[in-house]
Design an enzyme around this catalytic site. Structure first.
Site, PDB file in Angstrom:
ATOM      1  N   TYR A 181     -59.375  50.958 -12.681  1.00 60.82           N
ATOM      2  CA  TYR A 181     -58.920  49.905 -11.588  1.00 60.82           C
ATOM      3  C   TYR A 181     -58.154  50.508 -10.436  1.00 60.82           C
ATOM      4  CZ  TYR A 181     -61.051  45.938 -13.698  1.00 60.82           C
ATOM      5  OH  TYR A 181     -61.826  45.353 -14.342  1.00 60.82           O
ATOM      6  N   HIS A 211     -66.251  45.807  -4.874  1.00 54.94           N
ATOM      7  CA  HIS A 211     -65.668  45.655  -6.406  1.00 54.94           C
ATOM      8  C   HIS A 211     -64.668  47.467  -6.760  1.00 54.94           C
ATOM      9  CE1 HIS A 211     -67.389  41.776  -8.494  1.00 54.94           C
ATOM     10  NE2 HIS A 211     -67.957  42.129  -7.870  1.00 54.94           N
TER      11      HIS A 211
HETATM   12  C1  DHK Z   1     -62.708  43.225 -10.932  1.00 55.31           C
HETATM   13  C2  DHK Z   1     -62.502  42.939 -12.423  1.00 55.31           C
HETATM   14  O1  DHK Z   1     -61.411  41.932 -12.670  1.00 55.31           O
HETATM   15  C3  DHK Z   1     -63.702  42.223 -13.252  1.00 55.31           C
HETATM   16  O2  DHK Z   1     -63.494  41.437 -14.312  1.00 55.31           O
HETATM   17  C4  DHK Z   1     -64.799  42.865 -12.781  1.00 55.31           C
HETATM   18  C5  DHK Z   1     -64.117  44.082 -10.655  1.00 55.31           C
HETATM   19  C6  DHK Z   1     -64.401  44.441 -11.950  1.00 55.31           C
HETATM   20  C7  DHK Z   1     -63.413  44.966  -9.859  1.00 55.31           C
HETATM   21  O3  DHK Z   1     -64.229  46.807 -10.563  1.00 55.31           O
HETATM   22  O4  DHK Z   1     -62.742  45.153  -9.452  1.00 55.31           O
HETATM   23  O5  DHK Z   1     -65.574  43.059 -13.609  1.00 55.31           O
END
Ligand code: DHK
Length: 146
Positions: free
Chosen positions: A23, A100
């Protein structure tokens, strides 16, 4: 100026420390700052909300029917599970763009299905924090030229 609801779903408050290899290292506050800066350039006003609670996200969508021109949403894990959130996005009747950080199609099979995408105009995935900025640019384009 058109107003846009930006919704961040569950666990996105942990950005910066939660699985940074997936992330990224940017915090949610930093992403929101980038969004605010780009919104100013695009002539948009943002109202931003993060919640870990499905019902609060649904309430925010219902309230947005009274003021918002569009929705930018990262539903977090609810992307893959929540019929209720999907129904709420659809019920607003507002143009919505889903974003995402990660490329959900390159991850576990359960993340490769979004219940939200079919009720959005489009989605941006896989560009980290830039997914949000690209999504906001898409929203601005839709509002200029539906
Ligand atoms: C963010 C999340 O918290 C996950 O549960 C998703 C998403 C993907 C992201 O890539 O921003 O699966």
């Amino acid at each position: 100026m058109p107003e846009v609801l930006v919704l961040h779903g569950p666990n996105l408050n942990l950005l910066g420390t939660r699985r940074p290899e997936i992330y990224g290292r940017m915090t949610l506050a930093e992403i929101d700052q980038r969004l605010q800066a780009r919104a100013a350039e695009l002539g948009l006003t943002l109202r931003i909300k993060q919640s870990n609670h499905e019902g609060e996200l649904i309430d925010a969508l219902h309230e947005a029917m009274g003021w918002a021109a569009a929705v930018l949403i990262n539903p977090g894990g609810l992307t893959h599970t929540s019929v209720a959130l999907r129904d709420a996005v659809e019920a607003t009747g507002l143009p919505a763009v889903e974003v995402h950080l990660s490329n959900i199609y390159a991850r576990e099979p359960f993340r490769q299905v979004s219940l939200i995408s079919p009720v959005c105009v489009g989605h941006v995935v896989g560009f980290g924090w830039r997914s949000y900025v690209l999504g906001l640019e898409a929203v601005a384009g839709l509002l200029r030229e539906p």
